[in-house]
Structures are given as structure tokens and as C-alpha cells.
Motif scaffolding. Structure first.
Motif, PDB file in Angstrom:
ATOM      1  N   ALA A  23       0.834  -1.192   0.000  1.00 41.78           N
ATOM      2  CA  ALA A  23       0.000   0.000   0.000  1.00 41.78           C
ATOM      3  C   ALA A  23       0.876   1.252   0.000  1.00 41.78           C
ATOM      4  CB  ALA A  23      -0.910  -0.002   1.223  1.00 41.78           C
ATOM      5  N   ALA A  24       0.602   2.146  -0.917  1.00 40.46           N
ATOM      6  CA  ALA A  24       1.389   3.369  -1.053  1.00 40.46           C
ATOM      7  C   ALA A  24       0.662   4.557  -0.428  1.00 40.46           C
ATOM      8  CB  ALA A  24       1.663   3.654  -2.524  1.00 40.46           C
ATOM      9  N   SER A  25       1.462   5.519   0.035  1.00 40.09           N
ATOM     10  CA  SER A  25       0.897   6.694   0.695  1.00 40.09           C
ATOM     11  C   SER A  25       0.258   7.660  -0.299  1.00 40.09           C
ATOM     12  CB  SER A  25       1.984   7.416   1.496  1.00 40.09           C
ATOM     13  OG  SER A  25       3.065   7.791   0.655  1.00 40.09           O
ATOM     14  N   ARG A  26       0.602   7.496  -1.582  1.00 40.15           N
ATOM     15  CA  ARG A  26      -0.017   8.330  -2.599  1.00 40.15           C
ATOM     16  C   ARG A  26       0.031   7.611  -3.933  1.00 40.15           C
ATOM     17  NH1 ARG A  26       4.092  11.570  -5.105  1.00 40.15           N
ATOM     18  NH2 ARG A  26       6.105  11.444  -4.061  1.00 40.15           N
ATOM     19  N   ARG A  27      -0.484   8.254  -4.939  1.00 39.69           N
ATOM     20  CA  ARG A  27      -0.588   7.625  -6.258  1.00 39.69           C
ATOM     21  C   ARG A  27       0.782   7.203  -6.777  1.00 39.69           C
ATOM     22  NH1 ARG A  27      -2.992  10.550 -11.741  1.00 39.69           N
ATOM     23  NH2 ARG A  27      -2.185   9.031 -13.219  1.00 39.69           N
ATOM     24  N   THR A  28       0.861   5.970  -7.260  1.00 38.45           N
ATOM     25  CA  THR A  28       2.093   5.486  -7.883  1.00 38.45           C
ATOM     26  C   THR A  28       1.927   5.215  -9.372  1.00 38.45           C
ATOM     27  OG1 THR A  28       1.580   3.184  -7.334  1.00 38.45           O
ATOM     28  CG2 THR A  28       2.907   4.425  -5.743  1.00 38.45           C
ATOM     29  N   SER A  29       0.704   5.023  -9.821  1.00 38.18           N
ATOM     30  CA  SER A  29       0.495   4.769 -11.253  1.00 38.18           C
ATOM     31  C   SER A  29       0.962   5.983 -12.050  1.00 38.18           C
ATOM     32  CB  SER A  29      -0.970   4.469 -11.529  1.00 38.18           C
ATOM     33  OG  SER A  29      -1.789   5.546 -11.151  1.00 38.18           O
ATOM     34  N   ASP A  30       1.663   5.705 -13.129  1.00 35.26           N
ATOM     35  CA  ASP A  30       2.241   6.696 -14.028  1.00 35.26           C
ATOM     36  C   ASP A  30       3.471   7.403 -13.462  1.00 35.26           C
ATOM     37  OD1 ASP A  30      -1.063   7.621 -15.070  1.00 35.26           O
ATOM     38  OD2 ASP A  30       0.334   6.238 -16.043  1.00 35.26           O
ATOM     39  N   TYR A  31       3.819   7.152 -12.221  1.00 34.78           N
ATOM     40  CA  TYR A  31       4.962   7.839 -11.610  1.00 34.78           C
ATOM     41  C   TYR A  31       6.045   6.901 -11.085  1.00 34.78           C
ATOM     42  CZ  TYR A  31       1.971  11.943 -11.799  1.00 34.78           C
ATOM     43  OH  TYR A  31       1.177  12.954 -12.233  1.00 34.78           O
ATOM     44  N   TYR A  32       5.656   5.739 -10.581  1.00 35.17           N
ATOM     45  CA  TYR A  32       6.626   4.852  -9.970  1.00 35.17           C
ATOM     46  C   TYR A  32       6.465   3.441 -10.500  1.00 35.17           C
ATOM     47  CZ  TYR A  32       7.005   8.468  -6.350  1.00 35.17           C
ATOM     48  OH  TYR A  32       7.182   9.646  -5.670  1.00 35.17           O
ATOM     49  N   ALA A  33       7.563   2.848 -10.927  1.00 39.63           N
ATOM     50  CA  ALA A  33       7.568   1.396 -11.064  1.00 39.63           C
ATOM     51  C   ALA A  33       7.633   0.815  -9.650  1.00 39.63           C
ATOM     52  CB  ALA A  33       8.776   0.941 -11.873  1.00 39.63           C
ATOM     53  N   ILE A  34       6.968  -0.291  -9.458  1.00 37.74           N
ATOM     54  CA  ILE A  34       6.981  -0.950  -8.148  1.00 37.74           C
ATOM     55  C   ILE A  34       7.582  -2.339  -8.304  1.00 37.74           C
ATOM     56  CG2 ILE A  34       5.607  -1.823  -6.240  1.00 37.74           C
ATOM     57  CD1 ILE A  34       5.597   1.193  -6.358  1.00 37.74           C
ATOM     58  N   GLY A  35       8.491  -2.649  -7.404  1.00 36.29           N
ATOM     59  CA  GLY A  35       9.111  -3.965  -7.424  1.00 36.29           C
ATOM     60  C   GLY A  35       8.897  -4.696  -6.113  1.00 36.29           C
ATOM     61  N   TRP A  36       8.881  -6.019  -6.226  1.00 36.34           N
ATOM     62  CA  TRP A  36       8.891  -6.886  -5.051  1.00 36.34           C
ATOM     63  C   TRP A  36      10.255  -7.568  -5.003  1.00 36.34           C
ATOM     64  CZ3 TRP A  36       5.601  -7.190  -1.080  1.00 36.34           C
ATOM     65  CH2 TRP A  36       4.302  -6.731  -1.243  1.00 36.34           C
ATOM     66  N   PHE A  37      10.844  -7.549  -3.820  1.00 39.41           N
ATOM     67  CA  PHE A  37      12.150  -8.154  -3.602  1.00 39.41           C
ATOM     68  C   PHE A  37      12.072  -9.045  -2.368  1.00 39.41           C
ATOM     69  CE2 PHE A  37      14.350  -5.521  -6.673  1.00 39.41           C
ATOM     70  CZ  PHE A  37      13.497  -4.444  -6.781  1.00 39.41           C
TER      71      PHE A  37
END
Length: 128
Positions: A23-37
């Protein structure tokens, strides 16, 4: 500043399933790639899966291909990792991370230095 919080870890038997949430504190679509490690005791942190900022590109580590699925729910600012057919070697602390640098149609699973924002991690234990 982007804050990320993982949840959904736990103890599961081999062959079982878990769904992790980031869960992100703000919008991540269009701004952040998200990875799982993930990181197991005594081992280096390794990339499990990533999804581009656009949501249109995903990538998976060789050891989880065909078993794990990453997805985004933009309305909830949340990225999920569905893990099926779990194996004991999947046991690790799982982290999600945000990458603000990569172009929005790509994600880089092996460039950990591009991920500026990290969650605190959630433990996944696969054991009978």
C-alpha cells in the motif's frame, strides 16, 4: 516522499498460496515502477517481480515465473503479489519498493539502486 507498507505475509504449507499487498501513501500509477524483492537469511536481496508505472509491463525472476503474479489496483494505490505453489525456498522477508527513475513503460528487476523507496518488509515462511 513515498511511503510503502507491505502486508499479507505469514506461515503457509508447501504448495499453498499467499497474496502480499504493498500500500502506497499516494498515487504510484504513471509515476513509480513498483518492485517486489526478497531476502533470506545469509543471502543477498533478490528481485522477485516488478510492474511498470504504466502497469503495462511486468517482469519476474526465473525462480518464480509461472507461480507468482504481480498486479496494480490504481484506485487503492496498491500493488499485489499473488504467490501460488509456494516452496520452502520461497521463505524470506519480502519487500516492496518504488522506482521514480525508470521510464513509465518499463521496470527493472535487477537495478535495486533505482528503487528509492522501500517498505519495512513482511515475513513469508513456507514450511510443513
Amino acid at each position: 516522499q513515498l511511503q510503502l507498507v507491505e502486508s499479507g505475509g505469514g506461515l503457509v504449507q508447501p504448495g499453498g498460496s499467499l497474496r502480499l499487498s504493498c500500500a502506497a501513501s499516494r498515487r504510484t500509477s504513471d509515476y513509480y515502477a513498483i518492485g517486489w524483492f526478497r531476502q533470506a537469511p545469509g543471502k543477498e536481496r533478490e528481485g522477485v517481480s516488478c510492474i511498470s508505472a504504466s502497469g503495462g509491463t511486468t517482469d519476474y525472476g526465473d525462480s518464480v515465473k509461472g507461480r507468482f503474479t504481480i498486479s496494480r489496483d490504481n484506485a487503492k494505490n496498491t500493488v499485489y503479489l499473488q504467490m501460488n505453489s509456494l516452496k520452502p525456498e520461497d521463505t524470506a522477508v519480502y519487500y516492496c519498493a518504488g522506482d521514480p527513475w525508470t521510464v513509465h513503460v518499463m521496470c527493472h528487476l535487477k537495478r535495486l539502486d533505482e528503487y528509492d523507496y522501500w517498505g519495512q518488509g513482511t515475513q513469508v515462511t513456507v514450511s510443513s
